[in-house]
Design an enzyme around this catalytic site. Structure first.
Site, mmCIF file in Angstrom:
data_model
loop_
_atom_site.group_PDB
_atom_site.id
_atom_site.type_symbol
_atom_site.label_atom_id
_atom_site.label_comp_id
_atom_site.label_asym_id
_atom_site.label_seq_id
_atom_site.Cartn_x
_atom_site.Cartn_y
_atom_site.Cartn_z
ATOM 1 N N ARG A 1 0.820 -1.222 0.000
ATOM 2 C CA ARG A 1 0.000 0.000 0.000
ATOM 3 C C ARG A 1 0.850 1.267 0.000
ATOM 4 O O ARG A 1 0.453 2.284 -0.576
ATOM 5 C CB ARG A 1 -0.952 -0.010 1.196
ATOM 6 C CG ARG A 1 -2.119 -0.952 0.961
ATOM 7 C CD ARG A 1 -3.055 -1.007 2.137
ATOM 8 N NE ARG A 1 -4.314 -1.622 1.735
ATOM 9 C CZ ARG A 1 -5.284 -1.925 2.573
ATOM 10 N NH1 ARG A 1 -5.170 -1.674 3.852
ATOM 11 N NH2 ARG A 1 -6.405 -2.465 2.122
ATOM 12 N N LYS B 1 -16.473 -18.268 3.197
ATOM 13 C CA LYS B 1 -17.943 -18.386 3.272
ATOM 14 C C LYS B 1 -18.668 -17.798 2.076
ATOM 15 O O LYS B 1 -18.292 -16.748 1.563
ATOM 16 C CB LYS B 1 -18.430 -17.626 4.506
ATOM 17 C CG LYS B 1 -18.001 -18.237 5.805
ATOM 18 C CD LYS B 1 -18.608 -17.416 6.902
ATOM 19 C CE LYS B 1 -18.100 -17.815 8.264
ATOM 20 N NZ LYS B 1 -18.374 -16.731 9.215
ATOM 21 N N GLY C 1 -6.485 -8.604 -0.142
ATOM 22 C CA GLY C 1 -6.623 -9.533 0.970
ATOM 23 C C GLY C 1 -5.833 -10.805 0.767
ATOM 24 O O GLY C 1 -4.673 -10.777 0.351
ATOM 25 N N GLY D 1 -11.800 -5.132 1.260
ATOM 26 C CA GLY D 1 -13.237 -4.815 1.290
ATOM 27 C C GLY D 1 -13.650 -3.917 0.130
ATOM 28 O O GLY D 1 -14.704 -4.100 -0.474
HETATM 29 N N1 LIG Z 1 -12.022 -25.357 2.678
HETATM 30 C C1 LIG Z 1 -11.896 -24.407 3.594
HETATM 31 N N2 LIG Z 1 -12.315 -24.610 4.853
HETATM 32 C C2 LIG Z 1 -12.154 -23.637 5.783
HETATM 33 N N3 LIG Z 1 -11.616 -22.428 5.545
HETATM 34 C C3 LIG Z 1 -11.200 -22.179 4.306
HETATM 35 C C4 LIG Z 1 -11.312 -23.150 3.268
HETATM 36 N N4 LIG Z 1 -10.805 -22.620 2.140
HETATM 37 C C5 LIG Z 1 -10.378 -21.377 2.460
HETATM 38 N N5 LIG Z 1 -10.599 -21.109 3.751
HETATM 39 C C6 LIG Z 1 -10.226 -19.878 4.487
HETATM 40 O O1 LIG Z 1 -10.798 -18.750 3.917
HETATM 41 C C7 LIG Z 1 -10.077 -17.625 4.412
HETATM 42 C C8 LIG Z 1 -10.082 -16.510 3.410
HETATM 43 O O2 LIG Z 1 -11.400 -16.149 3.145
HETATM 44 P P1 LIG Z 1 -11.821 -14.658 2.797
HETATM 45 O O3 LIG Z 1 -13.205 -14.731 2.359
HETATM 46 O O4 LIG Z 1 -11.470 -13.770 3.965
HETATM 47 O O5 LIG Z 1 -10.817 -14.378 1.565
HETATM 48 P P2 LIG Z 1 -10.392 -13.003 0.886
HETATM 49 O O6 LIG Z 1 -11.584 -12.314 0.365
HETATM 50 O O7 LIG Z 1 -9.265 -13.259 -0.062
HETATM 51 O O8 LIG Z 1 -9.740 -12.165 2.035
HETATM 52 P P3 LIG Z 1 -10.016 -10.654 2.434
HETATM 53 O O9 LIG Z 1 -11.373 -10.624 3.067
HETATM 54 O O10 LIG Z 1 -8.892 -10.404 3.399
HETATM 55 O O11 LIG Z 1 -9.928 -9.847 1.171
HETATM 56 C C9 LIG Z 1 -8.682 -18.096 4.649
HETATM 57 O O12 LIG Z 1 -8.328 -17.818 5.985
HETATM 58 C C10 LIG Z 1 -8.748 -19.600 4.391
HETATM 59 O O13 LIG Z 1 -8.056 -20.359 5.349
HETATM 60 O O1 LIG Z 2 -7.644 -2.799 5.179
HETATM 61 C C1 LIG Z 2 -8.709 -2.373 4.712
HETATM 62 O O2 LIG Z 2 -9.551 -3.091 4.144
HETATM 63 C C2 LIG Z 2 -8.925 -0.877 4.739
HETATM 64 O O3 LIG Z 2 -7.799 -0.202 5.188
HETATM 65 C C3 LIG Z 2 -10.158 -0.517 5.531
HETATM 66 O O4 LIG Z 2 -10.016 -0.845 6.876
HETATM 67 P P1 LIG Z 2 -11.310 -1.069 7.786
HETATM 68 O O5 LIG Z 2 -11.937 -2.377 7.353
HETATM 69 O O6 LIG Z 2 -10.809 -1.082 9.206
HETATM 70 O O7 LIG Z 2 -12.263 0.076 7.529
#
Ligand SMILES: Nc1ncnc2c1ncn2[C@@H]1O[C@H](COP(=O)(O)OP(=O)(O)OP(=O)(O)O)[C@@H](O)[C@H]1O
Ligand SMILES: O=C(O)[C@H](O)COP(=O)(O)O
Length: 393
Positions: free
Chosen positions: A36, A197, A350, A373
């Site tokens: 970032r 999820k 993420g 997000g």
């Molecule tokens: N089969 C599974 N069973 C349980 N957990 C799982 C499985 N596959 C993936 N995960 C978990 O899902 C999590 C990531 O999900 P998330 O929806 O937060 O992903 P993301 O969108 O890439 O992340 P962020 O929200 O940080 O952008 C990880 O911690 C991973 O361990």
């Molecule tokens: O890391 C993020 O997704 C942004 O910096 C926003 O942070 P927040 O979810 O605490 O608002």
């Protein structure tokens, strides 16, 4: 974009309040991923070259309106100083007489950084008084905090009610890349959605079904879809209350002639533990008491074939519990397929961005979003308040 950008304004000698997203991960007070900060540099450098007086602002973590020493932005000021080769003056507070004095005594091309804006309760409340105080520090507001563009806060949105508000280069680039991928893609357009999820990503799946040619679903959320197809998923993470929704989403996809690909095989483990016994099984043969922790090798190959043939690929969410080394293969093979593809590959922030970094493939991606997000809300088709607030062209 129909909003003013940095290039539309005269910056020489102007005090410019720049909202960045310096919400970087820290470990023992050290920055562990500076993506970032790197993403913010083009705007900072442009402002310096154009002789603006630069007042940077950001949040760090979630201090909830209180001063928390461990969430001070001083560590970020020090790192930017190193990167730009010039001192970034660290302000003692967010708003105070001392801060106003510092801002007023900036020379052209000089840079200062305010303390963590979330030390003040008015920030997240989008408080009008605080927004006015931010605006009073400067002549122009630049929003370059793409990662926080989904938040309507005093320093991301409120301030724009009081001074001219323009987009920085990072926001502009993110909107162009993500916008092109979902609204004007070269086809085939393939989206890969993973993560824990279904409930976190219903909006994304619904919006993308309207746009993609193929939707690949992996990770924990695939279990709910497989369960909706009637398979017994053993002890896997399944959202029982989302099974009907998963059925409905699959029907919507069929009606729109969009292919939904689910993993045809799975890596299952006896326990949620990296060292637990594990095996690869067809998706309809999860043994009683075992749980899916990654996609299988056949699924990884099938997904990779579709990904490498795509012209545009959007990826959000890991294919398995990739934090555990033994369950990371599926996620890495998807990362490799994106790297191999000649199409435009876009990685939502993420965990998927972290996986690409860990695999050493970051340089081979078309674009890695700095928003977690924020990129999800963009993919849901939502308007981002931090962009909405900017001055129209
Ligand atoms: N089969 C599974 N069973 C349980 N957990 C799982 C499985 N596959 C993936 N995960 C978990 O899902 C999590 C990531 O999900 P998330 O929806 O937060 O992903 P993301 O969108 O890439 O992340 P962020 O929200 O940080 O952008 C990880 O911690 C991973 O361990
Ligand atoms: O890391 C993020 O997704 C942004 O910096 C926003 O942070 P927040 O979810 O605490 O608002």
């Amino acid at each position: 974009m129909n909003k003013l950008t940095l290039k539309d304004v005269n910056l020489k000698g102007k005090k410019v309040f720049v909202r960045m997203d310096f919400n970087v991960p820290l470990n023992d007070g050290k920055i562990t991923d500076e993506t970032r900060i790197q993403g913010a540099l083009p705007t900072i450098q442009y402002l310096m070259e154009n002789e603006a007086k630069v007042i940077l602002a950001s949040h760090l973590g979630r201090p909830k309106g209180q001063v928390k020493k461990e969430l001070s932005l001083k560590v970020v000021a020090d790192r930017i100083s190193e990167l730009i080769g010039r001192e970034v003056k660290m302000a003692p507070d967010v708003i105070s007489d001392k801060v106003t004095e510092m801002a007023n005594s900036l020379e052209n091309g000089e840079v200062m950084l305010l303390e963590n804006v979330r030390f003040l309760p008015g920030e997240e409340k989008n408080d009008a008084q605080l927004s006015k105080e931010f605006a009073a520090l400067a002549d122009i507001f630049v929003n370059d905090a793409f990662g926080t563009a989904h938040r309507a806060h005093a320093s991301t949105a409120g301030i724009a009610d009081y001074i001219q508000a323009v987009a920085g280069f990072l926001i502009e680039k993110e909107l162009n890349m993500l916008g092109e991928a979902v609204n004007n893609p070269k086809r085939p357009l393939v989206a890969i959605i993973g993560g824990a999820k279904v409930s976190d990503k219903i909006g994304v799946i619904e919006n993308l079904i309207e746009k993609v040619d193929t939707l690949i679903i992996g990770g924990g959320m695939a279990n709910t879809f497989l369960s909706a197809k009637g398979y017994d998923m053993g002890n896997s993470l399944v959202e029982e209350d989302k099974i009907e929704l998963a059925k409905d989403l699959m029907k919507q996809a069929t009606a729109k002639k969009v292919e939904i690909m689910l993993p045809s095989d799975l890596l299952v483990a006896e326990k949620f533990d990296n060292e637990a016994p594990s095996q690869i099984v067809p998706c309809d043969q999860v043994p009683n008491g075992w749980m899916a922790v990654d996609i299988g090798t056949k699924a990884a190959e099938e997904f990779s074939q579709v990904i490498t043939k795509a012209q545009t690929i959007v990826w959000n969410g890991p294919m398995g519990v990739f934090e555990m080394d033994n369950f990371a293969k599926g996620t890495f093979s998807v990362a490799k397929a994106l790297a191999k593809s000649e199409g435009l590959s876009i990685v939502g922030g993420g965990d998927s961005a972290a996986a690409v970094e860990k695999a050493g493939l970051a340089k081979q991606m078309g674009h890695i979003s700095t928003g977690g997000g924020a990129s999800l809300e963009f993919l849901e088709g939502k308007t981002l308040p931090g962009v909405e607030a900017l001055t129209e062209k």
